[in-house]
Design a protein around this motif. Sequence first.
Motif, PDB file in Angstrom:
ATOM      1  N   THR A   1      30.260  46.905  35.469  1.00  0.00           N
ATOM      2  CA  THR A   1      31.006  46.476  34.289  1.00  0.00           C
ATOM      3  C   THR A   1      32.383  47.150  34.252  1.00  0.00           C
ATOM      4  N   ALA A   2      33.397  46.371  33.844  1.00  0.00           N
ATOM      5  CA  ALA A   2      34.769  46.878  33.698  1.00  0.00           C
ATOM      6  C   ALA A   2      35.611  45.796  33.030  1.00  0.00           C
ATOM      7  N   GLY A   3      36.825  46.170  32.683  1.00  0.00           N
ATOM      8  CA  GLY A   3      37.843  45.220  32.242  1.00  0.00           C
ATOM      9  C   GLY A   3      37.401  44.277  31.144  1.00  0.00           C
ATOM     10  N   SER A   4      37.701  42.985  31.355  1.00  0.00           N
ATOM     11  CA  SER A   4      37.457  41.998  30.293  1.00  0.00           C
ATOM     12  C   SER A   4      35.961  41.827  30.013  1.00  0.00           C
ATOM     13  N   PHE A   5      35.112  42.096  31.016  1.00  0.00           N
ATOM     14  CA  PHE A   5      33.662  41.986  30.804  1.00  0.00           C
ATOM     15  C   PHE A   5      33.213  43.010  29.763  1.00  0.00           C
TER      16      PHE A   5
ATOM     17  N   LEU B   1      40.455  27.359  40.045  1.00  0.00           N
ATOM     18  CA  LEU B   1      39.370  28.183  39.506  1.00  0.00           C
ATOM     19  C   LEU B   1      39.591  29.616  39.949  1.00  0.00           C
ATOM     20  N   GLU B   2      39.484  30.560  39.036  1.00  0.00           N
ATOM     21  CA  GLU B   2      39.444  31.967  39.429  1.00  0.00           C
ATOM     22  C   GLU B   2      37.974  32.341  39.419  1.00  0.00           C
ATOM     23  N   VAL B   3      37.468  32.675  40.580  1.00  0.00           N
ATOM     24  CA  VAL B   3      36.049  33.014  40.719  1.00  0.00           C
ATOM     25  C   VAL B   3      35.947  34.539  40.739  1.00  0.00           C
ATOM     26  N   VAL B   4      35.351  35.077  39.695  1.00  0.00           N
ATOM     27  CA  VAL B   4      35.247  36.538  39.569  1.00  0.00           C
ATOM     28  C   VAL B   4      33.796  36.940  39.832  1.00  0.00           C
ATOM     29  N   LEU B   5      33.624  37.955  40.665  1.00  0.00           N
ATOM     30  CA  LEU B   5      32.287  38.524  40.855  1.00  0.00           C
ATOM     31  C   LEU B   5      32.315  39.974  40.390  1.00  0.00           C
ATOM     32  N   ARG B   6      31.276  40.351  39.650  1.00  0.00           N
ATOM     33  CA  ARG B   6      31.201  41.716  39.109  1.00  0.00           C
ATOM     34  C   ARG B   6      29.936  42.418  39.594  1.00  0.00           C
ATOM     35  N   ASN B   7      30.131  43.590  40.205  1.00  0.00           N
ATOM     36  CA  ASN B   7      29.017  44.463  40.575  1.00  0.00           C
ATOM     37  C   ASN B   7      28.780  45.523  39.506  1.00  0.00           C
TER      38      ASN B   7
ATOM     39  N   PHE C   1      33.577  32.110  36.068  1.00  0.00           N
ATOM     40  CA  PHE C   1      34.676  31.192  36.377  1.00  0.00           C
ATOM     41  C   PHE C   1      35.721  31.232  35.255  1.00  0.00           C
ATOM     42  N   TYR C   2      36.970  31.197  35.680  1.00  0.00           N
ATOM     43  CA  TYR C   2      38.093  31.056  34.744  1.00  0.00           C
ATOM     44  C   TYR C   2      38.907  29.864  35.224  1.00  0.00           C
ATOM     45  N   TYR C   3      39.403  29.086  34.268  1.00  0.00           N
ATOM     46  CA  TYR C   3      40.255  27.930  34.593  1.00  0.00           C
ATOM     47  C   TYR C   3      41.664  28.460  34.839  1.00  0.00           C
TER      48      TYR C   3
ATOM     49  N   PRO D   1      44.096  45.107  46.576  1.00  0.00           N
ATOM     50  CA  PRO D   1      43.780  45.852  45.348  1.00  0.00           C
ATOM     51  C   PRO D   1      44.420  45.244  44.083  1.00  0.00           C
ATOM     52  N   ASP D   2      45.236  44.178  44.278  1.00  0.00           N
ATOM     53  CA  ASP D   2      45.764  43.442  43.123  1.00  0.00           C
ATOM     54  C   ASP D   2      44.679  42.610  42.453  1.00  0.00           C
ATOM     55  N   ASN D   3      43.663  42.198  43.240  1.00  0.00           N
ATOM     56  CA  ASN D   3      42.658  41.320  42.630  1.00  0.00           C
ATOM     57  C   ASN D   3      41.221  41.821  42.794  1.00  0.00           C
ATOM     58  N   CYS D   4      41.113  43.130  42.928  1.00  0.00           N
ATOM     59  CA  CYS D   4      39.770  43.720  42.882  1.00  0.00           C
ATOM     60  C   CYS D   4      39.866  45.085  42.201  1.00  0.00           C
ATOM     61  N   ARG D   5      38.723  45.632  41.879  1.00  0.00           N
ATOM     62  CA  ARG D   5      38.693  47.021  41.386  1.00  0.00           C
ATOM     63  C   ARG D   5      37.927  47.866  42.394  1.00  0.00           C
ATOM     64  N   LEU D   6      38.524  49.003  42.754  1.00  0.00           N
ATOM     65  CA  LEU D   6      37.930  49.933  43.709  1.00  0.00           C
ATOM     66  C   LEU D   6      37.920  51.316  43.086  1.00  0.00           C
TER      67      LEU D   6
ATOM     68  N   PHE E   1      48.474  50.245  37.664  1.00  0.00           N
ATOM     69  CA  PHE E   1      49.657  49.626  37.040  1.00  0.00           C
ATOM     70  C   PHE E   1      49.335  49.153  35.617  1.00  0.00           C
ATOM     71  N   ARG E   2      48.207  48.420  35.476  1.00  0.00           N
ATOM     72  CA  ARG E   2      47.843  47.886  34.154  1.00  0.00           C
ATOM     73  C   ARG E   2      47.743  48.998  33.120  1.00  0.00           C
ATOM     74  N   ARG E   3      47.120  50.112  33.534  1.00  0.00           N
ATOM     75  CA  ARG E   3      46.818  51.183  32.582  1.00  0.00           C
ATOM     76  C   ARG E   3      47.780  52.369  32.692  1.00  0.00           C
TER      77      ARG E   3
ATOM     78  N   VAL F   1      33.969  47.301  42.479  1.00  0.00           N
ATOM     79  CA  VAL F   1      33.533  47.074  41.092  1.00  0.00           C
ATOM     80  C   VAL F   1      33.503  45.585  40.767  1.00  0.00           C
ATOM     81  N   ASP F   2      34.620  44.912  41.013  1.00  0.00           N
ATOM     82  CA  ASP F   2      34.716  43.465  40.769  1.00  0.00           C
ATOM     83  C   ASP F   2      35.876  42.905  41.583  1.00  0.00           C
ATOM     84  N   PHE F   3      35.983  41.604  41.655  1.00  0.00           N
ATOM     85  CA  PHE F   3      37.108  40.988  42.369  1.00  0.00           C
ATOM     86  C   PHE F   3      37.240  39.528  41.949  1.00  0.00           C
ATOM     87  N   LYS F   4      38.402  38.976  42.257  1.00  0.00           N
ATOM     88  CA  LYS F   4      38.685  37.563  41.960  1.00  0.00           C
ATOM     89  C   LYS F   4      39.011  36.838  43.256  1.00  0.00           C
ATOM     90  N   LEU F   5      38.411  35.673  43.445  1.00  0.00           N
ATOM     91  CA  LEU F   5      38.692  34.848  44.628  1.00  0.00           C
ATOM     92  C   LEU F   5      39.239  33.493  44.211  1.00  0.00           C
TER      93      LEU F   5
END
Length: 235
Positions: free
Chosen positions: A96-100, A88-94, A119-121, A195-200, A213-215, A173-177
């Motif tokens: 809005t950004a990215g795929s949201f 499970l990729e557990v994403v928390l968002r404080n 949640f993402y599978y 910083p690979d799995n969060c936004r700051l 890197f993405r952008r 901003v958000d992160f994945k656990l």
Amino acid sequence: MKTDLIYSGKAKDIYATTDDQQIVAVYKDQATAFNGGKKEEVVGKGRLNNLISSLIFEKMEAAGIATHFIKRLSDTEQLNKKVDIIPLEVVLRNITAGSFSKRFGVEEGIELATPIVEFYYKNDDLDDPFINDEHVAFLDLASAEDLAYIKAETRKINDFLKDLFAQIGLRLVDFKLEFGYDKDGHILLADEFSPDNCRLWDADGNHLDKDVFRRGLGDLTEVYEVVLAKLQEVK
Ligand code: UDP
């Protein structure tokens, strides 16, 4: 100490050790995005993410958050408790950004009154689909009780991290656990926090994370160095 390579991921290689309850994670100089669609060697990234992730895990442990972290072994290596990763990729968002923002057609940068957990599978072949708690039950990824724990723990981790990054002038901003089960069935925070799995974002709206890197916004290692240096100043 480290023996056989047991898993080679996009950002880390995982090795078995002479202790069957411990693994060594070797952080790699590789950046990927868009499910591996964009891939580059970035010299120095493995060291930076290992140092950042180790520092954050140490602070979490000190704050009473249960993680797989045992100790940092070298610039690029970390000793971790062996866990069975829950896919499970557990994403928390404080904010809005990215795929949201894309999915719901909302601009980036809107503060969410209540942080949202998603949640993402975790399945590369399926491109990590967006799922809900009923899909988690259908796929038998975790019990309802364990999922409730994961959700509550993710919010607790958010409170801790939001405060930590606020101390160095950054907005989380958000992160994945990712979580896993240890040998006794306890759920531990696993994988990495970098910083690979969060936004700051800083106060001027600069991105200090993998969106560089993405952008294609600039030099990834320069930005990660700034995050590390700021974190090292926190008492
Ligand atoms: N994220 C991640 N791994 C993934 C997908 C997302 O670490 O496979 C992180 C990402 O860095 C961000 C958060 O999860 O901090 C939310 O990402 P989002 O769903 O907005 O996806 P993206 O825009 O990165 O594709």
